[in-house]
Write an enzyme that holds these catalytic residues in place. Structure first.
Site: not given
Ligand code: G3P
Length: 219
Positions: A6, A33, A35, A48, A100
């Site tokens: 993450h 993962e 952003d 993020h 993302e």
């Molecule tokens: O991207 C998958 C998940 O981690 C979404 O949560 O808060 O990181 O956007 P966030």
């Protein structure tokens, strides 16, 4: 069961930095993962939050800052906010990506840059389902993932509408029935963000297809 780091490996290193992504790779993740959003002058970078305040020594909305301004910020441990291009060059041929899309309207620019700079498997993810639908239109064979928090009345309708191959469910609101309905509908189910070993064990029992963790070595 896929292991997904993450924001890189945000439990160990400053999130969404090259250092964090390298750390995730050392933990043999299947996917990393991160952003993506866009600066005022049109550069794709990793962040993020809409604002830079939480994760850097700066202040304000990323969309109001130029790349030059963004690059002056300290993102933790002396790291700077990386561009998507740098991340693609670092990871190409080494690890899969769960990318993302945070900001609306950037899907096409993201796809073009991935095409130019990266070799490997990409899952395009977003809470903005029109963005992943846009990816589907541009790249008919793409892997795409609709993120959701909560459980909709129709368990698979949102995924059908978004034209995705995968879904990402918040650990706090997922249930066994929801996971099963989605898997029976042909969707791969990832769960976010599981850090406690007991949560990870529970998700394994539920047989989700992937677990997203700040501590990917625990998965
Ligand atoms: O991207 C998958 C998940 O981690 C979404 O949560 O808060 O990181 O956007 P966030």
């Amino acid at each position: 069961m896929l292991r997904i780091g993450h924001r890189g490996a945000a439990g160990y290193e400053p999130e969404n930095t090259l250092r964090s992504i390298e750390r995730a790779i050392t933990h043999c993740v299947d996917f990393v993962e991160f952003d993506v959003q866009r600066t005022r002058d049109g550069y794709l970078v990793l962040l993020h939050d809409k604002r830079v305040d939480r994760t850097t020594n700066g202040s304000g909305y990323l969309a109001d800052l130029s790349l030059a301004e963004v690059r002056k910020l300290d993102a933790g441990k002396g790291e700077i906010i990386p561009t998507l291009q740098e991340v693609l060059r670092l990871t190409s041929g080494r690890v899969g990506l769960m990318l993302e899309i945070i900001a609306s309207g950037i899907a096409e620019q993201v796809c073009r840059m991935v095409h130019d700079e990266y070799e490997g498997t990409v899952i395009y993810a977003s809470f903005l389902h029109t963005e992943v639908l846009q990816v589907r239109r541009l790249l008919p064979d793409a892997r795409t993932l609709a993120l959701i928090e909560g459980i909709p009345v129709h368990p698979t309708g949102f995924a059908e509408d978004a034209g995705v191959t995968h879904v990402g469910l918040a650990i706090d609101s997922l249930t066994k029935d929801f996971v099963r309905a989605l898997q029976q509908g042909g969707y791969e189910v990832f769960a976010y963000t599981a850090n406690d070993p007991r949560d990870i064990a529970w998700l394994r029992q539920l047989q989700v297809d992937g677990i997203i963790s700040d501590y990917p070595d625990r998965v």
